[in-house]
Design a protein around this motif. Structure first.
Motif, PDB file in Angstrom:
ATOM      1  N   GLU A  24     -10.172  -4.966   0.555  1.00 39.28           N
ATOM      2  CA  GLU A  24      -9.970  -4.324  -0.763  1.00 39.28           C
ATOM      3  C   GLU A  24     -11.285  -4.192  -1.502  1.00 39.28           C
ATOM      4  O   GLU A  24     -12.132  -5.071  -1.421  1.00 39.28           O
ATOM      5  N   PHE A  25     -11.478  -3.095  -2.227  1.00 39.39           N
ATOM      6  CA  PHE A  25     -12.667  -2.891  -3.042  1.00 39.39           C
ATOM      7  C   PHE A  25     -12.227  -2.535  -4.448  1.00 39.39           C
ATOM      8  O   PHE A  25     -11.600  -1.479  -4.633  1.00 39.39           O
ATOM      9  N   ASP A  26     -12.508  -3.400  -5.395  1.00 38.13           N
ATOM     10  CA  ASP A  26     -12.134  -3.116  -6.786  1.00 38.13           C
ATOM     11  C   ASP A  26     -10.662  -2.737  -6.914  1.00 38.13           C
ATOM     12  O   ASP A  26     -10.303  -1.812  -7.656  1.00 38.13           O
ATOM     13  N   GLY A  27      -9.814  -3.379  -6.129  1.00 37.82           N
ATOM     14  CA  GLY A  27      -8.379  -3.091  -6.209  1.00 37.82           C
ATOM     15  C   GLY A  27      -7.933  -1.890  -5.396  1.00 37.82           C
ATOM     16  O   GLY A  27      -6.763  -1.510  -5.438  1.00 37.82           O
ATOM     17  N   HIS A  28      -8.876  -1.251  -4.656  1.00 43.68           N
ATOM     18  CA  HIS A  28      -8.475  -0.100  -3.834  1.00 43.68           C
ATOM     19  C   HIS A  28      -8.516  -0.480  -2.353  1.00 43.68           C
ATOM     20  O   HIS A  28      -9.412  -1.195  -1.924  1.00 43.68           O
ATOM     21  N   ASP A  29      -7.552   0.036  -1.571  1.00 46.65           N
ATOM     22  CA  ASP A  29      -7.540  -0.308  -0.148  1.00 46.65           C
ATOM     23  C   ASP A  29      -8.682   0.412   0.577  1.00 46.65           C
ATOM     24  O   ASP A  29      -9.316   1.315   0.023  1.00 46.65           O
ATOM     25  N   SER A  30      -8.922  -0.024   1.829  1.00 48.06           N
ATOM     26  CA  SER A  30     -10.106   0.489   2.544  1.00 48.06           C
ATOM     27  C   SER A  30     -10.025   2.007   2.779  1.00 48.06           C
ATOM     28  O   SER A  30     -11.035   2.716   2.645  1.00 48.06           O
ATOM     29  N   ASP A  31      -8.835   2.537   3.082  1.00 48.20           N
ATOM     30  CA  ASP A  31      -8.720   3.987   3.314  1.00 48.20           C
ATOM     31  C   ASP A  31      -9.106   4.769   2.060  1.00 48.20           C
ATOM     32  O   ASP A  31      -9.859   5.747   2.113  1.00 48.20           O
ATOM     33  N   THR A  32      -8.559   4.326   0.909  1.00 51.39           N
ATOM     34  CA  THR A  32      -8.863   5.038  -0.351  1.00 51.39           C
ATOM     35  C   THR A  32     -10.368   4.979  -0.628  1.00 51.39           C
ATOM     36  O   THR A  32     -10.974   5.980  -1.030  1.00 51.39           O
ATOM     37  N   THR A  33     -10.970   3.809  -0.367  1.00 55.80           N
ATOM     38  CA  THR A  33     -12.401   3.650  -0.628  1.00 55.80           C
ATOM     39  C   THR A  33     -13.212   4.599   0.253  1.00 55.80           C
ATOM     40  O   THR A  33     -14.120   5.290  -0.220  1.00 55.80           O
ATOM     41  N   ILE A  34     -12.878   4.653   1.523  1.00 55.40           N
ATOM     42  CA  ILE A  34     -13.636   5.529   2.443  1.00 55.40           C
ATOM     43  C   ILE A  34     -13.457   6.996   2.044  1.00 55.40           C
ATOM     44  O   ILE A  34     -14.414   7.764   1.972  1.00 55.40           O
ATOM     45  N   LYS A  35     -12.217   7.372   1.731  1.00 57.61           N
ATOM     46  CA  LYS A  35     -11.972   8.779   1.364  1.00 57.61           C
ATOM     47  C   LYS A  35     -12.744   9.147   0.106  1.00 57.61           C
ATOM     48  O   LYS A  35     -13.349  10.214   0.010  1.00 57.61           O
TER      49      LYS A  35
END
Ligand code: HEM
Length: 379
Positions: free
Chosen positions: A159-170
Protein backbone atom coordinates in the motif's frame (compact mmCIF):
# COMPACT_ATOMS: atom_id res chain seq x y z
CA UNK A 1 10.88 8.76 -10.29
CA UNK A 2 14.67 9.07 -10.03
CA UNK A 3 15.00 5.30 -10.43
CA UNK A 4 12.62 5.34 -13.39
CA UNK A 5 14.34 8.19 -15.21
CA UNK A 6 18.03 7.56 -14.36
CA UNK A 7 20.60 8.04 -17.14
CA UNK A 8 21.03 4.27 -17.69
CA UNK A 9 17.35 3.94 -18.50
CA UNK A 10 17.27 7.07 -20.65
CA UNK A 11 20.19 5.65 -22.66
CA UNK A 12 18.19 2.48 -23.21
CA UNK A 13 15.28 4.57 -24.52
CA UNK A 14 17.31 6.30 -27.27
CA UNK A 15 16.24 3.83 -30.01
CA UNK A 16 12.55 4.44 -29.12
CA UNK A 17 13.04 8.18 -29.49
CA UNK A 18 14.94 7.89 -32.77
CA UNK A 19 12.42 5.43 -34.24
CA UNK A 20 9.45 7.69 -33.40
CA UNK A 21 11.05 10.80 -34.89
CA UNK A 22 12.00 8.91 -38.05
CA UNK A 23 8.50 7.45 -38.38
CA UNK A 24 7.05 10.99 -38.27
CA UNK A 25 9.54 12.19 -40.91
CA UNK A 26 8.69 9.27 -43.18
CA UNK A 27 4.97 9.89 -42.75
CA UNK A 28 5.36 13.58 -43.66
CA UNK A 29 7.55 12.68 -46.63
CA UNK A 30 4.98 10.17 -47.92
CA UNK A 31 2.24 12.73 -47.50
CA UNK A 32 4.26 15.24 -49.51
CA UNK A 33 4.90 12.61 -52.23
CA UNK A 34 1.18 11.89 -52.48
CA UNK A 35 -0.04 15.47 -52.56
CA UNK A 36 3.10 17.46 -53.50
CA UNK A 37 1.93 19.79 -50.79
CA UNK A 38 3.37 19.13 -47.35
CA UNK A 39 0.70 20.94 -45.35
CA UNK A 40 0.99 20.20 -41.61
CA UNK A 41 -0.44 21.52 -38.38
CA UNK A 42 2.59 21.51 -36.11
CA UNK A 43 0.93 21.41 -32.68
CA UNK A 44 -0.53 18.09 -33.77
CA UNK A 45 2.72 17.00 -35.49
CA UNK A 46 4.85 17.60 -32.37
CA UNK A 47 2.04 16.29 -30.13
CA UNK A 48 1.82 12.97 -31.98
CA UNK A 49 5.59 12.37 -31.70
CA UNK A 50 5.76 13.40 -28.03
CA UNK A 51 2.78 11.23 -27.11
CA UNK A 52 4.08 8.22 -29.04
CA UNK A 53 7.50 8.57 -27.35
CA UNK A 54 5.89 8.79 -23.91
CA UNK A 55 3.43 5.93 -24.51
CA UNK A 56 6.20 3.71 -25.93
CA UNK A 57 8.44 4.57 -22.97
CA UNK A 58 5.80 4.04 -20.31
CA UNK A 59 3.58 1.22 -21.59
CA UNK A 60 5.35 0.06 -24.79
CA UNK A 61 2.53 1.16 -27.12
CA UNK A 62 1.90 3.83 -29.77
CA UNK A 63 -1.48 5.25 -30.77
CA UNK A 64 -0.87 8.66 -32.30
CA UNK A 65 -0.39 8.47 -36.04
CA UNK A 66 -2.60 10.32 -38.54
CA UNK A 67 -2.33 7.46 -41.05
CA UNK A 68 -3.45 4.82 -38.53
CA UNK A 69 -7.24 4.83 -38.37
CA UNK A 70 -8.73 2.18 -36.09
CA UNK A 71 -11.60 2.36 -33.66
CA UNK A 72 -9.70 1.54 -30.46
CA UNK A 73 -6.84 3.97 -31.19
CA UNK A 74 -9.40 6.67 -31.94
CA UNK A 75 -11.09 6.02 -28.58
CA UNK A 76 -7.77 6.26 -26.74
CA UNK A 77 -6.80 9.43 -28.61
CA UNK A 78 -10.15 11.01 -27.78
CA UNK A 79 -9.90 10.14 -24.06
CA UNK A 80 -6.38 11.57 -23.77
CA UNK A 81 -7.26 14.72 -25.72
CA UNK A 82 -10.11 15.25 -23.26
CA UNK A 83 -7.78 14.65 -20.33
CA UNK A 84 -5.33 17.31 -21.56
CA UNK A 85 -8.11 19.81 -22.25
CA UNK A 86 -9.73 19.24 -18.85
CA UNK A 87 -6.46 19.39 -16.91
CA UNK A 88 -5.66 22.84 -18.31
CA UNK A 89 -9.19 24.30 -18.13
CA UNK A 90 -10.88 26.23 -15.34
CA UNK A 91 -14.20 25.02 -13.89
CA UNK A 92 -16.83 27.40 -12.49
CA UNK A 93 -16.44 25.60 -9.14
CA UNK A 94 -12.71 26.52 -9.02
CA UNK A 95 -13.81 30.14 -8.57
CA UNK A 96 -17.11 29.53 -6.74
CA UNK A 97 -16.51 26.34 -4.69
CA UNK A 98 -19.89 26.57 -2.90
CA UNK A 99 -21.63 25.99 -6.27
CA UNK A 100 -19.70 22.80 -6.92
CA UNK A 101 -22.69 20.56 -6.19
CA UNK A 102 -24.52 22.13 -9.18
CA UNK A 103 -21.65 21.29 -11.60
CA UNK A 104 -22.81 24.26 -13.67
CA UNK A 105 -20.47 23.72 -16.63
CA UNK A 106 -20.69 19.91 -16.49
CA UNK A 107 -16.88 19.68 -16.04
CA UNK A 108 -17.05 17.34 -13.02
CA UNK A 109 -19.28 14.92 -14.91
CA UNK A 110 -16.94 15.04 -17.89
CA UNK A 111 -13.87 14.50 -15.66
CA UNK A 112 -15.45 11.43 -14.05
CA UNK A 113 -16.37 10.01 -17.47
CA UNK A 114 -12.85 10.63 -18.85
CA UNK A 115 -11.19 9.18 -15.72
CA UNK A 116 -13.28 6.02 -16.02
CA UNK A 117 -12.46 5.62 -19.70
CA UNK A 118 -8.70 6.11 -19.16
CA UNK A 119 -8.63 3.82 -16.13
CA UNK A 120 -10.31 1.12 -18.20
CA UNK A 121 -7.49 1.20 -20.78
CA UNK A 122 -4.63 1.45 -18.26
CA UNK A 123 -6.05 -1.48 -16.30
CA UNK A 124 -6.00 -3.60 -19.49
CA UNK A 125 -2.37 -2.61 -20.18
CA UNK A 126 -1.43 -3.39 -16.57
CA UNK A 127 -2.99 -6.87 -16.74
CA UNK A 128 -1.21 -7.44 -20.06
CA UNK A 129 2.14 -6.42 -18.53
CA UNK A 130 1.61 -8.71 -15.54
CA UNK A 131 0.84 -11.63 -17.89
CA UNK A 132 3.87 -10.91 -20.10
CA UNK A 133 6.25 -10.26 -17.23
CA UNK A 134 7.65 -13.73 -17.10
CA UNK A 135 6.61 -14.73 -20.64
CA UNK A 136 5.14 -17.86 -19.07
CA UNK A 137 8.58 -19.50 -18.89
CA UNK A 138 10.44 -17.41 -16.35
CA UNK A 139 12.16 -15.44 -19.12
CA UNK A 140 12.04 -11.61 -18.91
CA UNK A 141 11.01 -9.40 -21.84
CA UNK A 142 14.12 -8.02 -23.55
CA UNK A 143 13.23 -4.33 -23.52
CA UNK A 144 11.47 -3.14 -20.40
CA UNK A 145 9.08 -0.19 -20.45
CA UNK A 146 8.51 1.87 -17.30
CA UNK A 147 5.36 -0.08 -16.35
CA UNK A 148 7.54 -3.23 -16.30
CA UNK A 149 10.09 -1.44 -14.13
CA UNK A 150 7.38 -0.30 -11.70
CA UNK A 151 5.98 -3.82 -11.48
CA UNK A 152 9.47 -4.93 -10.48
CA UNK A 153 9.81 -2.21 -7.83
CA UNK A 154 6.40 -2.51 -6.21
CA UNK A 155 5.26 -5.57 -4.31
CA UNK A 156 1.81 -6.92 -5.22
CA UNK A 157 -0.57 -5.98 -2.38
CA UNK A 158 1.77 -3.25 -1.02
CA UNK A 159 0.00 0.00 0.00
CA UNK A 160 1.14 3.56 -0.73
CA UNK A 161 -0.59 6.39 1.11
CA UNK A 162 -3.71 4.25 1.39
CA UNK A 163 -3.70 3.25 -2.30
CA UNK A 164 -3.16 -0.32 -3.51
CA UNK A 165 -0.18 -1.19 -5.72
CA UNK A 166 -2.20 -1.34 -8.98
CA UNK A 167 -3.69 2.13 -8.42
CA UNK A 168 -0.24 3.49 -7.57
CA UNK A 169 1.36 2.06 -10.71
CA UNK A 170 -1.48 3.26 -12.94
CA UNK A 171 -1.34 6.76 -11.45
CA UNK A 172 2.44 6.98 -11.85
CA UNK A 173 2.25 5.87 -15.47
CA UNK A 174 -0.44 8.42 -16.22
CA UNK A 175 1.53 11.19 -14.45
CA UNK A 176 4.60 10.40 -16.53
CA UNK A 177 2.69 10.45 -19.82
CA UNK A 178 1.04 13.75 -18.93
CA UNK A 179 4.19 15.37 -17.50
CA UNK A 180 6.33 14.47 -20.50
CA UNK A 181 4.12 15.04 -23.53
CA UNK A 182 2.36 18.39 -23.20
CA UNK A 183 5.49 20.18 -21.92
CA UNK A 184 7.57 18.92 -24.83
CA UNK A 185 4.88 19.72 -27.40
CA UNK A 186 4.36 23.28 -26.19
CA UNK A 187 8.07 24.07 -26.05
CA UNK A 188 8.61 22.77 -29.57
CA UNK A 189 5.62 24.71 -30.91
CA UNK A 190 7.01 27.90 -29.34
CA UNK A 191 10.54 27.21 -30.60
CA UNK A 192 9.28 26.71 -34.17
CA UNK A 193 7.03 29.80 -34.05
CA UNK A 194 9.95 31.90 -32.80
CA UNK A 195 12.20 30.54 -35.56
CA UNK A 196 9.61 31.20 -38.27
CA UNK A 197 9.36 34.81 -37.05
CA UNK A 198 13.16 35.16 -36.90
CA UNK A 199 14.31 33.66 -40.20
CA UNK A 200 17.99 34.65 -39.81
CA UNK A 201 18.16 32.54 -36.62
CA UNK A 202 16.43 29.68 -38.45
CA UNK A 203 19.04 29.91 -41.25
CA UNK A 204 21.86 29.82 -38.68
CA UNK A 205 20.37 26.66 -37.13
CA UNK A 206 20.11 24.99 -40.56
CA UNK A 207 23.71 25.99 -41.33
CA UNK A 208 24.87 24.27 -38.14
CA UNK A 209 22.90 21.11 -39.03
CA UNK A 210 24.29 21.00 -42.58
CA UNK A 211 27.84 21.46 -41.30
CA UNK A 212 27.63 18.90 -38.50
CA UNK A 213 25.37 16.24 -40.08
CA UNK A 214 25.71 16.79 -43.84
CA UNK A 215 22.98 15.80 -46.26
CA UNK A 216 23.43 12.03 -46.51
CA UNK A 217 21.70 10.91 -43.32
CA UNK A 218 19.27 11.98 -40.60
CA UNK A 219 20.19 13.39 -37.18
CA UNK A 220 20.84 10.85 -34.41
CA UNK A 221 20.87 11.22 -30.63
CA UNK A 222 24.68 10.91 -30.64
CA UNK A 223 24.90 14.10 -32.81
CA UNK A 224 23.10 16.29 -30.28
CA UNK A 225 26.15 17.21 -28.20
CA UNK A 226 27.67 18.90 -31.31
CA UNK A 227 24.58 21.07 -31.95
CA UNK A 228 25.31 23.97 -29.60
CA UNK A 229 23.27 26.56 -31.51
CA UNK A 230 20.22 24.29 -31.54
CA UNK A 231 20.65 23.72 -27.80
CA UNK A 232 20.66 27.48 -27.23
CA UNK A 233 17.44 27.81 -29.30
CA UNK A 234 15.66 25.34 -27.00
CA UNK A 235 17.00 27.14 -23.91
CA UNK A 236 15.82 30.50 -25.22
CA UNK A 237 12.35 29.09 -26.03
CA UNK A 238 12.18 27.66 -22.47
CA UNK A 239 13.29 31.03 -21.07
CA UNK A 240 10.60 33.01 -22.90
CA UNK A 241 7.82 30.42 -22.70
CA UNK A 242 8.32 27.92 -19.87
CA UNK A 243 5.52 25.32 -20.27
CA UNK A 244 4.83 25.55 -16.51
CA UNK A 245 4.91 29.39 -16.18
CA UNK A 246 4.03 29.29 -12.45
CA UNK A 247 5.94 26.05 -11.77
CA UNK A 248 3.94 23.38 -9.89
CA UNK A 249 2.48 24.52 -6.55
CA UNK A 250 4.73 23.76 -3.55
CA UNK A 251 3.58 23.66 0.06
CA UNK A 252 5.63 24.17 3.24
CA UNK A 253 5.44 21.12 5.54
CA UNK A 254 6.37 23.15 8.64
CA UNK A 255 6.97 26.74 9.77
CA UNK A 256 10.15 28.03 8.17
CA UNK A 257 12.06 31.19 7.19
CA UNK A 258 12.94 31.73 3.54
CA UNK A 259 14.98 34.75 2.41
CA UNK A 260 14.11 36.55 5.67
CA UNK A 261 10.35 35.89 5.35
CA UNK A 262 8.52 33.80 7.95
CA UNK A 263 6.42 31.17 6.17
CA UNK A 264 3.71 29.28 8.09
CA UNK A 265 3.30 25.55 7.51
CA UNK A 266 0.81 24.53 4.76
CA UNK A 267 1.46 27.75 2.82
CA UNK A 268 1.13 27.32 -0.93
CA UNK A 269 3.96 28.77 -3.00
CA UNK A 270 3.70 29.57 -6.71
CA UNK A 271 6.92 30.73 -8.41
CA UNK A 272 6.44 33.08 -11.33
CA UNK A 273 9.02 31.54 -13.68
CA UNK A 274 7.90 33.64 -16.66
CA UNK A 275 8.58 36.88 -14.80
CA UNK A 276 11.86 35.64 -13.33
CA UNK A 277 13.16 34.54 -16.73
CA UNK A 278 12.25 37.87 -18.35
CA UNK A 279 13.76 40.04 -15.61
CA UNK A 280 15.56 42.98 -17.28
CA UNK A 281 18.13 43.03 -14.48
CA UNK A 282 19.16 39.48 -15.46
CA UNK A 283 18.78 39.58 -19.24
CA UNK A 284 19.43 42.39 -21.75
CA UNK A 285 16.43 42.86 -24.09
CA UNK A 286 14.54 40.21 -22.12
CA UNK A 287 11.56 40.00 -24.50
CA UNK A 288 13.73 39.40 -27.57
CA UNK A 289 14.31 35.90 -28.93
CA UNK A 290 18.09 35.79 -28.85
CA UNK A 291 19.61 32.27 -28.57
CA UNK A 292 23.12 33.77 -28.96
CA UNK A 293 22.93 34.99 -25.35
CA UNK A 294 23.45 31.38 -24.23
CA UNK A 295 26.62 31.17 -26.32
CA UNK A 296 28.00 34.52 -25.13
CA UNK A 297 26.83 36.58 -22.12
CA UNK A 298 24.92 33.67 -20.50
CA UNK A 299 27.16 30.85 -21.69
CA UNK A 300 27.51 29.39 -18.18
CA UNK A 301 23.75 29.36 -17.47
CA UNK A 302 22.09 25.96 -17.85
CA UNK A 303 18.57 24.70 -17.12
CA UNK A 304 19.53 22.10 -14.52
CA UNK A 305 18.32 24.00 -11.44
CA UNK A 306 21.67 25.52 -10.43
CA UNK A 307 21.16 28.93 -12.06
CA UNK A 308 18.03 30.55 -10.71
CA UNK A 309 17.70 32.96 -13.63
CA UNK A 310 16.65 29.97 -15.79
CA UNK A 311 14.63 27.25 -14.05
CA UNK A 312 11.95 26.00 -16.50
CA UNK A 313 12.31 22.52 -14.91
CA UNK A 314 12.12 23.88 -11.36
CA UNK A 315 14.96 23.53 -8.85
CA UNK A 316 15.76 21.57 -5.70
CA UNK A 317 14.58 18.18 -4.51
CA UNK A 318 11.29 18.16 -6.40
CA UNK A 319 12.62 19.53 -9.70
CA UNK A 320 11.63 17.73 -12.89
CA UNK A 321 13.13 14.22 -12.97
CA UNK A 322 12.50 14.05 -16.74
CA UNK A 323 14.90 16.90 -17.56
CA UNK A 324 17.53 14.89 -19.50
CA UNK A 325 14.87 12.85 -21.28
CA UNK A 326 12.87 15.98 -22.17
CA UNK A 327 15.88 17.95 -23.42
CA UNK A 328 17.09 15.05 -25.52
CA UNK A 329 13.65 14.48 -27.06
CA UNK A 330 13.11 18.18 -27.86
CA UNK A 331 16.55 18.63 -29.40
CA UNK A 332 16.24 15.48 -31.50
CA UNK A 333 12.75 16.34 -32.78
CA UNK A 334 13.57 19.96 -33.65
CA UNK A 335 16.96 19.12 -35.20
CA UNK A 336 15.52 16.33 -37.37
CA UNK A 337 12.65 18.53 -38.54
CA UNK A 338 14.81 21.56 -39.46
CA UNK A 339 17.40 19.33 -41.14
CA UNK A 340 14.85 17.27 -43.09
CA UNK A 341 12.33 19.87 -44.28
CA UNK A 342 12.19 23.45 -45.52
CA UNK A 343 9.45 25.12 -43.50
CA UNK A 344 7.31 28.13 -44.36
CA UNK A 345 4.03 29.26 -42.85
CA UNK A 346 0.88 28.40 -44.74
CA UNK A 347 0.41 31.98 -45.98
CA UNK A 348 4.14 32.76 -46.22
CA UNK A 349 3.88 35.42 -43.48
CA UNK A 350 4.92 35.45 -39.82
CA UNK A 351 3.26 33.27 -37.17
CA UNK A 352 0.50 35.11 -35.42
CA UNK A 353 1.22 33.96 -31.87
CA UNK A 354 -0.96 34.80 -28.90
CA UNK A 355 1.10 35.30 -25.72
CA UNK A 356 1.18 32.19 -23.49
CA UNK A 357 -1.47 30.31 -25.40
CA UNK A 358 0.33 28.36 -28.08
CA UNK A 359 -2.27 25.59 -28.18
CA UNK A 360 -5.14 27.96 -28.87
CA UNK A 361 -4.22 28.60 -32.51
CA UNK A 362 -3.25 26.25 -35.33
CA UNK A 363 0.43 26.41 -36.31
CA UNK A 364 -0.02 25.65 -40.01
CA UNK A 365 3.06 25.25 -42.20
CA UNK A 366 4.20 23.77 -45.49
CA UNK A 367 6.95 21.15 -45.18
CA UNK A 368 9.10 20.51 -48.26
CA UNK A 369 11.77 17.77 -48.16
CA UNK A 370 15.32 19.16 -48.41
CA UNK A 371 17.33 15.90 -48.34
CA UNK A 372 17.60 13.32 -51.13
CA UNK A 373 14.60 11.01 -51.30
CA UNK A 374 16.40 7.74 -50.40
CA UNK A 375 17.09 9.11 -46.89
CA UNK A 376 13.36 9.32 -46.09
CA UNK A 377 12.64 5.96 -47.69
CA UNK A 378 15.49 4.02 -46.01
CA UNK A 379 14.57 4.98 -42.45
C1 HEM B 1 9.94 20.63 -21.82
C2 HEM B 1 10.03 19.60 -21.02
C3 HEM B 1 9.68 19.66 -19.54
C4 HEM B 1 9.56 20.73 -18.71
C5 HEM B 1 9.79 22.20 -19.02
C6 HEM B 1 9.19 20.22 -17.40
C7 HEM B 1 8.98 20.99 -16.28
C8 HEM B 1 8.65 20.50 -15.04
C9 HEM B 1 8.44 21.31 -13.86
C10 HEM B 1 8.56 22.83 -13.81
C11 HEM B 1 8.14 20.48 -12.84
C12 HEM B 1 7.85 20.89 -11.39
C13 HEM B 1 9.15 21.04 -10.64
C14 HEM B 1 8.98 21.58 -9.26
O1 HEM B 1 7.95 21.26 -8.62
O2 HEM B 1 9.84 22.33 -8.79
C15 HEM B 1 8.12 19.13 -13.36
C16 HEM B 1 7.82 18.01 -12.63
C17 HEM B 1 7.81 16.74 -13.14
N1 HEM B 1 8.18 16.36 -14.42
FE1 HEM B 1 8.75 17.57 -15.90
N2 HEM B 1 9.11 18.85 -17.47
C18 HEM B 1 9.40 18.47 -18.77
C19 HEM B 1 9.46 17.18 -19.27
C20 HEM B 1 9.26 16.05 -18.53
C21 HEM B 1 9.40 14.69 -19.01
C22 HEM B 1 9.83 14.34 -20.45
C23 HEM B 1 9.07 13.86 -17.99
C24 HEM B 1 9.04 12.37 -17.96
C25 HEM B 1 9.71 11.59 -18.75
C26 HEM B 1 8.72 14.69 -16.84
C27 HEM B 1 8.33 14.21 -15.62
C28 HEM B 1 8.05 15.00 -14.51
C29 HEM B 1 7.55 14.48 -13.24
C30 HEM B 1 7.27 13.00 -12.94
C31 HEM B 1 7.41 15.56 -12.38
C32 HEM B 1 6.93 15.55 -10.92
C33 HEM B 1 8.14 15.41 -10.01
C34 HEM B 1 7.77 15.49 -8.52
O3 HEM B 1 6.70 15.93 -8.18
O4 HEM B 1 8.62 15.11 -7.70
N3 HEM B 1 8.85 16.00 -17.20
N4 HEM B 1 8.46 19.17 -14.70
Amino acid sequence: MLELLCSRRIDALKPVMEAEVKAAMRESYNLWLKKKNGFSEMNRWFGNIALNIMFQTVVGKRFFSDGDVNEENERIRKAFRELFDLSSSLAVSDCLPYLRWLDLDGKEKKMKRTAKEIDWFIQIWLEEHKRNRDCGSGERKQSQDLMDVLLGLVEEGEEFDGHDSDTTIKAMCLSLIMAGSDTTTRTLAWALSLLLNNREILQEAIKELDTEIGSERMVEVSDLKKLKYLESIIKEALRLYPPAPLNLPHESMENCTVGGYDVASDTRLLTNLSKLQRDPSLYANPLEFCPERFLTTHKEVDVKGQHFELIPFGAGRRMCPGISFGLQAMQLILATLLHGFDIVTNDGGPVDTVEQNIRAFPLEVILTPRLTSHIYVQI
